[in-house]
Design a protein around this motif. Structure first.
Motif: not given
Length: 168
Positions: A1-14
């Motif tokens: 399974m390919a790793k998703p193309d996103i940074p994986g932050v914990i929550a939306p910064p705002p």
């Protein structure tokens, strides 16, 4: 399974900034209650010792300045056709405009806006919570984004990271 193309932050910064701001406001409100004051937690409700018109002017300047910086930085993302939201893939490395001075001008703008809102609320507690808020954003958002960008853009991102500071 390919790793998703996103940074994986914990929550939306705002939401991180908003959560800390609301926690500061809530603690200040709680600290202003009579029973809490007698229990020794009245310090949570400490206010700025500024004249109302001065406080409003400072708060407004910070809020407007922070929002302008955010708008300028986010607008650059949109014009280049890449996502502003860190839960979506980045398609291009942006290193001009406000990104010449900071690798994270949007988060700097959020912090400036947050400071303005804390001053507008007359809450020193909320303003002081900006420090742990920035720690959380730095450790659980920015560091993940930087690992993602380094993997995605390789040497170009490494050069950019060496030339431009993370915050200011």
């Amino acid at each position: 399974m390919a790793k998703p193309d996103i940074p994986g932050v914990i929550a939306p910064p705002p939401l991180i900034y908003l959560g800390f701001l609301l926690a500061g406001w809530g603690l200040a409100e709680l600290g202003a209650r009579p029973g809490i004051v007698e229990a020794g937690f009245g310090w949570l409700a400490v206010e700025f010792g500024l004249d109302l018109s001065v406080r409003r002017a400072v708060a407004l300047g910070l809020i407007v300045g922070g929002l302008l910086l955010d708008g300028m930085a986010a607008g650059l993302f949109r014009r280049r056709g890449t996502a502003v939201e860190p839960w979506k893939p980045s398609t291009v490395l942006i290193n001009d405009g406000p990104y010449r001075l900071s690798r994270n001008p949007i988060y700097v703008g959020f912090a400036v806006t947050y400071a303005g809102l804390a001053i507008a609320m007359n809450s020193l507690t909320a303003l002081l919570l900006l420090i742990p808020c920035l720690f959380v954003v730095d450790r659980f958002v920015i560091q993940r984004e930087e690992r993602y960008l380094a993997a995605k853009f390789g040497p170009a991102y490494d050069v950019y990271r060496r030339e431009v500071r993370r915050w200011l």
